[in-house]
Design a protein around this motif. Structure first.
Motif, PDB file in Angstrom:
ATOM      1  N   UNK A 155       0.815  -1.218   0.000  1.00  0.00           N
ATOM      2  CA  UNK A 155       0.000   0.000   0.000  1.00  0.00           C
ATOM      3  C   UNK A 155       0.845   1.263   0.000  1.00  0.00           C
ATOM      4  N   UNK A 156       2.170   1.113  -0.105  1.00  0.00           N
ATOM      5  CA  UNK A 156       3.041   2.272   0.085  1.00  0.00           C
ATOM      6  C   UNK A 156       2.811   3.377  -0.931  1.00  0.00           C
ATOM      7  N   UNK A 157       2.300   3.025  -2.118  1.00  0.00           N
ATOM      8  CA  UNK A 157       2.100   4.054  -3.142  1.00  0.00           C
ATOM      9  C   UNK A 157       0.635   4.364  -3.397  1.00  0.00           C
ATOM     10  N   UNK A 158      -0.246   3.641  -2.756  1.00  0.00           N
ATOM     11  CA  UNK A 158      -1.670   3.828  -3.055  1.00  0.00           C
ATOM     12  C   UNK A 158      -2.463   4.317  -1.852  1.00  0.00           C
TER      13      UNK A 158
ATOM     14  N   UNK B 173      -4.714   2.924  16.515  1.00  0.00           N
ATOM     15  CA  UNK B 173      -3.889   2.296  15.483  1.00  0.00           C
ATOM     16  C   UNK B 173      -4.733   1.768  14.330  1.00  0.00           C
ATOM     17  N   UNK B 174      -5.989   1.395  14.590  1.00  0.00           N
ATOM     18  CA  UNK B 174      -6.853   0.978  13.496  1.00  0.00           C
ATOM     19  C   UNK B 174      -7.133   2.147  12.554  1.00  0.00           C
ATOM     20  N   UNK B 175      -7.315   3.337  13.109  1.00  0.00           N
ATOM     21  CA  UNK B 175      -7.510   4.520  12.263  1.00  0.00           C
ATOM     22  C   UNK B 175      -6.303   4.708  11.358  1.00  0.00           C
ATOM     23  N   UNK B 176      -5.111   4.578  11.918  1.00  0.00           N
ATOM     24  CA  UNK B 176      -3.896   4.745  11.130  1.00  0.00           C
ATOM     25  C   UNK B 176      -3.750   3.623  10.107  1.00  0.00           C
ATOM     26  N   UNK B 177      -4.151   2.410  10.483  1.00  0.00           N
ATOM     27  CA  UNK B 177      -4.119   1.299   9.528  1.00  0.00           C
ATOM     28  C   UNK B 177      -5.098   1.525   8.391  1.00  0.00           C
ATOM     29  N   UNK B 178      -6.259   2.121   8.704  1.00  0.00           N
ATOM     30  CA  UNK B 178      -7.242   2.412   7.661  1.00  0.00           C
ATOM     31  C   UNK B 178      -6.718   3.417   6.643  1.00  0.00           C
ATOM     32  N   UNK B 179      -5.723   4.205   7.035  1.00  0.00           N
ATOM     33  CA  UNK B 179      -5.097   5.142   6.099  1.00  0.00           C
ATOM     34  C   UNK B 179      -3.865   4.538   5.424  1.00  0.00           C
TER      35      UNK B 179
ATOM     36  N   UNK C  89     -14.894   5.527   7.759  1.00  0.00           N
ATOM     37  CA  UNK C  89     -15.904   6.478   7.288  1.00  0.00           C
ATOM     38  C   UNK C  89     -15.338   7.587   6.407  1.00  0.00           C
ATOM     39  N   UNK C  90     -14.013   7.777   6.458  1.00  0.00           N
ATOM     40  CA  UNK C  90     -13.384   8.860   5.700  1.00  0.00           C
ATOM     41  C   UNK C  90     -12.996   8.356   4.310  1.00  0.00           C
ATOM     42  N   UNK C  91     -13.197   9.202   3.327  1.00  0.00           N
ATOM     43  CA  UNK C  91     -12.764   8.878   1.973  1.00  0.00           C
ATOM     44  C   UNK C  91     -11.746   9.912   1.508  1.00  0.00           C
ATOM     45  N   UNK C  92     -10.605   9.430   1.038  1.00  0.00           N
ATOM     46  CA  UNK C  92      -9.576  10.293   0.478  1.00  0.00           C
ATOM     47  C   UNK C  92      -9.504  10.050  -1.024  1.00  0.00           C
TER      48      UNK C  92
END
Length: 415
Positions: free
Chosen positions: A6-9, A30-36, A357-360
């Motif tokens: 996932x490093x580039x996506x 940490x789950x929030x950070x994993x979700x990103x 819930x967040x979309x980037x």
């Protein structure tokens, strides 16, 4: 360690986080950070996170509460009571971007994992301590769980003021709120590191965080240092602030602006209230909020829910039905935005998860199953550069365990 796929996506692709936390506060962060997209390595003791056994489960070690807090992570089992396991963790920390933990600082120091030691070895490391209370304070070192912090921070008192009895909110509000705060604090430290090149130590204390949270609106009159004001925001403390009972159920109805209240009273055939100076502007309504909400409740009780929802939609007054927890899965909005993601484990068991819930726009991280205990021990140790002989020695002594040995150990010792 090698780069994540996932490093580039993803927004945090390439960021590696060693997560030594357990239960809710830290794992939620940490789950929030994993979700990103961060590569979150969940470092667990041989018995595993206690939430692995909290709630219903289809598979051993994957109980409901654990499922809700640990998607998109990898699990490694290290017995940090053993020197070899601590050395392996130090090797991993030398290559990590973040280390986060929720142990008492004295315990981390006894293990040789204190911030000064780790940050000297890896000057780019963000070392995040997640505690009950801030260092150096009167409560420093005391144990803290969600209920304790809800009581100390005033949340139970808020319920008392509204209902007449102190109670905890029926959600782990302190753990989850502080998890959000921890996630953004870690992100801020990472952002600063990108500019300065240097990592840093940070602490996220639950008590201070929740006191700050509660006092956003409830410090109220105490903000005015030159006046004898009182704490507590009246609008949200009145017992009448609740879903309004209708002729056939309940509705959340929220006139807020001057126009909202005027239109609501006129539509309800109460022009006298529309012209009442007590409700003419927000300052006046705040002074008479209990009377206002009591009047609103009496008006709404005379019609059914559908009537009020249709009226408020026409008048552009915010309103909604009251969803039961079991209604959320069929809520038309959540369905239309694909909020619930189906997943299948390696054993074929089927699960469903709420998504991030967040979309980037330029970051996409599909939900992945929470890890089995020790599922990624071998992969993580190899990626850290440990040779096969050293890994074999760790496994032989029980300093590290993979998923099979961890499962066997748990069956023998469920504590």
């Amino acid at each position: 360690m090698t780069a994540s796929p996932l490093s580039r996506t993803s927004a945090l692709g390439g960021v590696r986080i060693l997560d030594l936390t357990s239960v809710v506060f830290g794992p939620y962060a940490s789950q929030i950070l994993a979700d990103y997209g961060a590569d979150v390595i969940k470092v667990e003791a041989p018995a595993g996170d206690s939430t692995r056994h909290t709630g219903p489960a289809q598979e051993p070690g994957l109980a409901a509460i654990f499922l809700g807090l640990n998607r998109n992570k990898r699990s490694i089992v290290l017995d940090l009571k053993q020197a070899a396991a601590r050395q392996a963790l130090l090797t991993m920390a030398d290559q990590a971007d973040v280390l986060m933990h929720s142990m008492r600082p004295a315990k981390m120091a006894a293990l040789g994992l204190d911030p000064d030691t780790l940050c000297a070895r890896n000057p780019r490391l963000v070392y995040a301590g997640l505690y009950g209370f801030g260092a150096g304070g009167a409560y420093d070192g005391r144990p803290a769980y969600d209920d304790i912090i809800q009581g100390l921070s005033g949340l139970a008192d808020l319920v008392d003021r509204q209902t007449g009895a102190p109670r905890y909110l029926p959600t782990v509000a302190a753990d989850k709120t502080c998890g959000l705060i921890a996630a953004h604090a870690i992100l801020a430290a990472l952002f600063q590191r990108e500019r300065s090149g240097a990592g840093q130590q940070l602490e996220v204390p639950m008590f201070e965080s929740m006191a700050s949270y509660a006092l956003v609106e409830h410090y109220y009159g105490r903000h005015l240092a030159d006046q004898p004001g009182e704490a507590g925001y009246p609008r949200v403390l009145t017992p009448w602030r609740r879903p309004c009972q209708t002729a056939d159920g309940h509705v959340c109805l929220m006139p807020y602006t001057d126009a909202h209240w005027r239109d609501f009273f006129i539509a309800a055939d109460r022009p006298d209230l529309a012209a009442d100076p007590r409700f003419a502007d927000i300052a006046s309504r705040t002074r008479h909020i209990e009377t206002l909400y009591q009047l609103q409740a009496g008006i709404v009780a005379g019609r059914d829910t559908a009537y009020w929802l249709a009226l408020c939609e026409r008048l552009e007054i915010p309103a909604a039905r009251v969803n039961r927890l079991q209604d959320l899965e069929t809520d038309p909005h959540l369905q239309s935005v694909d909020f619930f993601a189906p997943l299948e484990s390696a054993s074929g068991s089927r699960y469903r998860f709420p998504r991030n819930p967040v979309r980037l726009q330029h970051s996409h991280v599909p939900a992945a199953m929470p890890p089995r205990l020790g599922e990624h021990t071998l992969d993580v140790l190899r990626q850290a550069g440990l040779d096969e002989a050293r890994i074999a020695a760790l496994l032989e002594t029980g300093a590290a365990r993979d998923s099979l040995s961890s499962t066997q150990t748990h069956l023998k010792d469920p504590t």
